[in-house]
Motif scaffolding. Structure first.
Motif, PDB file in Angstrom:
ATOM      1  N   TRP A   1     -10.157   3.719  -8.976  1.00 18.34           N
ATOM      2  CA  TRP A   1     -10.892   2.580  -9.531  1.00 18.34           C
ATOM      3  C   TRP A   1     -11.795   2.052  -8.436  1.00 18.34           C
ATOM      4  O   TRP A   1     -11.329   1.766  -7.328  1.00 18.34           O
ATOM      5  CB  TRP A   1      -9.936   1.499 -10.037  1.00 18.34           C
ATOM      6  N   ASP A   2     -13.084   1.930  -8.713  1.00 19.38           N
ATOM      7  CA  ASP A   2     -14.042   1.523  -7.688  1.00 19.38           C
ATOM      8  C   ASP A   2     -14.053   0.021  -7.440  1.00 19.38           C
ATOM      9  O   ASP A   2     -14.535  -0.432  -6.419  1.00 19.38           O
ATOM     10  CB  ASP A   2     -15.458   1.972  -8.072  1.00 19.38           C
ATOM     11  N   GLY A   3     -13.534  -0.738  -8.375  1.00 18.13           N
ATOM     12  CA  GLY A   3     -13.550  -2.194  -8.229  1.00 18.13           C
ATOM     13  C   GLY A   3     -12.529  -2.679  -7.221  1.00 18.13           C
ATOM     14  O   GLY A   3     -11.792  -1.910  -6.606  1.00 18.13           O
ATOM     15  N   LYS A   4     -12.525  -3.961  -7.045  1.00 13.09           N
ATOM     16  CA  LYS A   4     -11.529  -4.587  -6.174  1.00 13.09           C
ATOM     17  C   LYS A   4     -11.105  -5.898  -6.807  1.00 13.09           C
ATOM     18  O   LYS A   4     -11.838  -6.499  -7.599  1.00 13.09           O
ATOM     19  CB  LYS A   4     -12.063  -4.787  -4.765  1.00 13.09           C
ATOM     20  N   GLU A   5      -9.932  -6.333  -6.475  1.00 14.20           N
ATOM     21  CA  GLU A   5      -9.412  -7.607  -6.953  1.00 14.20           C
ATOM     22  C   GLU A   5      -9.315  -8.536  -5.754  1.00 14.20           C
ATOM     23  O   GLU A   5      -8.770  -8.170  -4.708  1.00 14.20           O
ATOM     24  CB  GLU A   5      -8.029  -7.423  -7.588  1.00 14.20           C
ATOM     25  N   GLU A   6      -9.880  -9.731  -5.917  1.00 16.07           N
ATOM     26  CA  GLU A   6      -9.797 -10.739  -4.865  1.00 16.07           C
ATOM     27  C   GLU A   6      -9.072 -11.950  -5.426  1.00 16.07           C
ATOM     28  O   GLU A   6      -9.289 -12.324  -6.581  1.00 16.07           O
ATOM     29  CB  GLU A   6     -11.195 -11.133  -4.409  1.00 16.07           C
ATOM     30  N   GLY A   7      -8.213 -12.524  -4.636  1.00 13.16           N
ATOM     31  CA  GLY A   7      -7.463 -13.672  -5.112  1.00 13.16           C
ATOM     32  C   GLY A   7      -6.805 -14.435  -3.990  1.00 13.16           C
ATOM     33  O   GLY A   7      -7.099 -14.229  -2.809  1.00 13.16           O
TER      34      GLY A   7
ATOM     35  N   SER B   1      -3.051 -15.572  -7.683  1.00 16.21           N
ATOM     36  CA  SER B   1      -4.089 -15.559  -8.710  1.00 16.21           C
ATOM     37  C   SER B   1      -4.436 -14.097  -8.923  1.00 16.21           C
ATOM     38  O   SER B   1      -4.416 -13.291  -7.982  1.00 16.21           O
ATOM     39  CB  SER B   1      -5.310 -16.370  -8.267  1.00 16.21           C
ATOM     40  N   PHE B   2      -4.728 -13.727 -10.183  1.00 15.82           N
ATOM     41  CA  PHE B   2      -4.983 -12.319 -10.484  1.00 15.82           C
ATOM     42  C   PHE B   2      -5.712 -12.192 -11.802  1.00 15.82           C
ATOM     43  O   PHE B   2      -5.245 -12.696 -12.824  1.00 15.82           O
ATOM     44  CB  PHE B   2      -3.658 -11.549 -10.560  1.00 15.82           C
ATOM     45  N   GLU B   3      -6.873 -11.541 -11.783  1.00 13.63           N
ATOM     46  CA  GLU B   3      -7.595 -11.199 -13.009  1.00 13.63           C
ATOM     47  C   GLU B   3      -7.739 -12.397 -13.950  1.00 13.63           C
ATOM     48  O   GLU B   3      -7.265 -12.389 -15.077  1.00 13.63           O
ATOM     49  CB  GLU B   3      -6.877 -10.030 -13.710  1.00 13.63           C
ATOM     50  N   SER B   4      -8.357 -13.451 -13.490  1.00 10.99           N
ATOM     51  CA  SER B   4      -8.599 -14.688 -14.244  1.00 10.99           C
ATOM     52  C   SER B   4      -7.318 -15.349 -14.740  1.00 10.99           C
ATOM     53  O   SER B   4      -7.337 -16.140 -15.678  1.00 10.99           O
ATOM     54  CB  SER B   4      -9.560 -14.451 -15.428  1.00 10.99           C
TER      55      SER B   4
ATOM     56  N   TYR C   1      -6.642 -12.522  -0.579  1.00 14.93           N
ATOM     57  CA  TYR C   1      -6.440 -11.083  -0.523  1.00 14.93           C
ATOM     58  C   TYR C   1      -7.596 -10.345  -1.174  1.00 14.93           C
ATOM     59  O   TYR C   1      -8.307 -10.872  -2.017  1.00 14.93           O
ATOM     60  CB  TYR C   1      -5.106 -10.680  -1.179  1.00 14.93           C
ATOM     61  N   VAL C   2      -7.725  -9.071  -0.761  1.00 15.69           N
ATOM     62  CA  VAL C   2      -8.619  -8.112  -1.401  1.00 15.69           C
ATOM     63  C   VAL C   2      -7.783  -6.850  -1.603  1.00 15.69           C
ATOM     64  O   VAL C   2      -7.206  -6.329  -0.640  1.00 15.69           O
ATOM     65  CB  VAL C   2      -9.859  -7.791  -0.539  1.00 15.69           C
ATOM     66  N   TRP C   3      -7.693  -6.409  -2.851  1.00  9.48           N
ATOM     67  CA  TRP C   3      -6.940  -5.201  -3.191  1.00  9.48           C
ATOM     68  C   TRP C   3      -7.882  -4.131  -3.713  1.00  9.48           C
ATOM     69  O   TRP C   3      -8.823  -4.432  -4.457  1.00  9.48           O
ATOM     70  CB  TRP C   3      -5.920  -5.491  -4.284  1.00  9.48           C
ATOM     71  N   GLN C   4      -7.576  -2.881  -3.380  1.00  9.88           N
ATOM     72  CA  GLN C   4      -8.308  -1.731  -3.916  1.00  9.88           C
ATOM     73  C   GLN C   4      -7.296  -0.657  -4.313  1.00  9.88           C
ATOM     74  O   GLN C   4      -6.346  -0.390  -3.574  1.00  9.88           O
ATOM     75  CB  GLN C   4      -9.263  -1.158  -2.873  1.00  9.88           C
ATOM     76  N   TRP C   5      -7.547  -0.054  -5.485  1.00 11.20           N
ATOM     77  CA  TRP C   5      -6.658   0.980  -6.013  1.00 11.20           C
ATOM     78  C   TRP C   5      -7.289   2.354  -5.841  1.00 11.20           C
ATOM     79  O   TRP C   5      -8.493   2.479  -5.668  1.00 11.20           O
ATOM     80  CB  TRP C   5      -6.418   0.764  -7.505  1.00 11.20           C
TER      81      TRP C   5
ATOM     82  N   THR D   1       0.822  -1.216   0.000  1.00 14.35           N
ATOM     83  CA  THR D   1       0.000   0.000   0.000  1.00 14.35           C
ATOM     84  C   THR D   1       0.858   1.270   0.000  1.00 14.35           C
ATOM     85  O   THR D   1       0.324   2.370  -0.142  1.00 14.35           O
ATOM     86  CB  THR D   1      -0.978   0.029   1.195  1.00 14.35           C
ATOM     87  N   SER D   2       2.143   1.144   0.131  1.00 16.96           N
ATOM     88  CA  SER D   2       3.010   2.331   0.106  1.00 16.96           C
ATOM     89  C   SER D   2       3.271   2.824  -1.311  1.00 16.96           C
ATOM     90  O   SER D   2       3.565   3.996  -1.514  1.00 16.96           O
ATOM     91  CB  SER D   2       4.342   2.038   0.813  1.00 16.96           C
ATOM     92  N   TRP D   3       3.143   1.945  -2.314  1.00 16.59           N
ATOM     93  CA  TRP D   3       3.483   2.341  -3.684  1.00 16.59           C
ATOM     94  C   TRP D   3       2.473   1.879  -4.736  1.00 16.59           C
ATOM     95  O   TRP D   3       2.502   2.352  -5.874  1.00 16.59           O
ATOM     96  CB  TRP D   3       4.861   1.786  -4.066  1.00 16.59           C
ATOM     97  N   PHE D   4       1.570   0.982  -4.389  1.00 15.47           N
ATOM     98  CA  PHE D   4       0.737   0.326  -5.392  1.00 15.47           C
ATOM     99  C   PHE D   4      -0.757   0.468  -5.144  1.00 15.47           C
ATOM    100  O   PHE D   4      -1.511   0.798  -6.046  1.00 15.47           O
ATOM    101  CB  PHE D   4       1.141  -1.149  -5.451  1.00 15.47           C
ATOM    102  N   LEU D   5      -1.201   0.202  -3.941  1.00 14.58           N
ATOM    103  CA  LEU D   5      -2.635   0.099  -3.648  1.00 14.58           C
ATOM    104  C   LEU D   5      -3.104   1.118  -2.627  1.00 14.58           C
ATOM    105  O   LEU D   5      -2.337   1.550  -1.769  1.00 14.58           O
ATOM    106  CB  LEU D   5      -2.945  -1.302  -3.109  1.00 14.58           C
TER     107      LEU D   5
END
Length: 170
Positions: free
Chosen positions: A69-75, A89-92, A62-66, A33-37
Motif C-alpha cells: 500500500w503506497d499510502g501512509k497513516e498519520e495519527g 487516532s486512526f483513519e478519521s 506516528y507515521v505508519w506504512q504497510w 514492524t515485526s508483524w504489522f507494518l
C-alpha cells in the motif's frame, strides 16, 4: 441481537502469550514492524523520534506504512499506559487495544470507534477496517504462536487495482 452500529466495532482474539510480550508488539516500533507494518515512526511531544524498543507515550505522533500500500497513516497516541492499554487516532476515528489475562492466555480486544457514519466511511472505515483488523489480529496470533507471517511482503499485489478488496493478505 443488538442493532448494527456504524460508528464502532470490536474484534477479539485469544493469543497464547504473556501480556507484556503482546504490549511490546503493539507499543514499540520494533514490535509493530515485526508483524504489522513495513515502517513505523513515533515522535515524542518534543519531536524526538522514539528508539525501536522504546514504548510509545501519550501525545506521540506516528507515521505508519504497510507493505503493498503506497499510502501512509498519520495519527496521535491518545493513551498508552505501559502495560495493557493503547488508544490512537486512526483513519478519521480512534482505535483502542486492550490486553486481558484469561486462564493462562491473553485476549486482545481491539475496538475502532468514533467512526463517521457517512456512506464513504461505512465502506472504507467500518467495512474496510473491520475486515483489515480481522486479518491483522489473525496475523498477530500466527506470528506470536507459530513464528509465521500471513501478510504478503515479497509479491507486489498493488498491480491489481482492487487488491485491497480482494486479497486477504495485503
Amino acid at each position: 441481537m443488538e442493532k448494527l452500529q456504524w460508528d464502532s466495532f470490536t474484534k477479539k482474539i485469544y493469543i497464547h502469550s504473556p501480556i507484556k510480550k503482546l504490549y511490546d508488539l503493539w507499543a514499540t516500533t520494533a514490535g509493530i514492524t515485526s508483524w504489522f507494518l513495513k515502517n513505523a515512526e513515533y515522535k515524542s511531544l518534543e519531536g524526538v523520534i522514539r528508539k525501536p524498543s522504546e514504548y510509545i507515550q501519550k501525545g506521540d505522533t506516528y507515521v505508519w506504512q504497510w507493505y503493498n500500500w503506497d499510502g501512509k497513516e498519520e495519527g496521535e497516541v491518545i493513551s498508552a499506559n505501559g502495560k495493557d492499554y493503547i488508544e490512537i487516532s486512526f483513519e478519521s476515528s480512534k482505535v483502542s487495544i486492550k490486553l486481558e489475562q484469561k486462564n493462562n492466555v491473553t485476549i486482545v480486544i481491539l475496538t475502532q470507534f468514533d467512526i463517521p457514519v457517512d456512506e464513504e466511511s461505512k465502506l472504507k472505515v467500518y467495512y474496510g477496517c473491520s475486515n483489515g483488523w480481522t486479518f491483522w489480529l489473525a496475523n498477530l496470533k500466527a506470528f506470536v504462536e507459530h513464528g509465521v507471517l500471513l501478510n504478503e511482503t515479497k509479491i507486489n499485489l498493488k498491480v491489481n487495482e482492487l487488491a485491497g478488496y480482494e486479497f486477504v493478505n495485503m
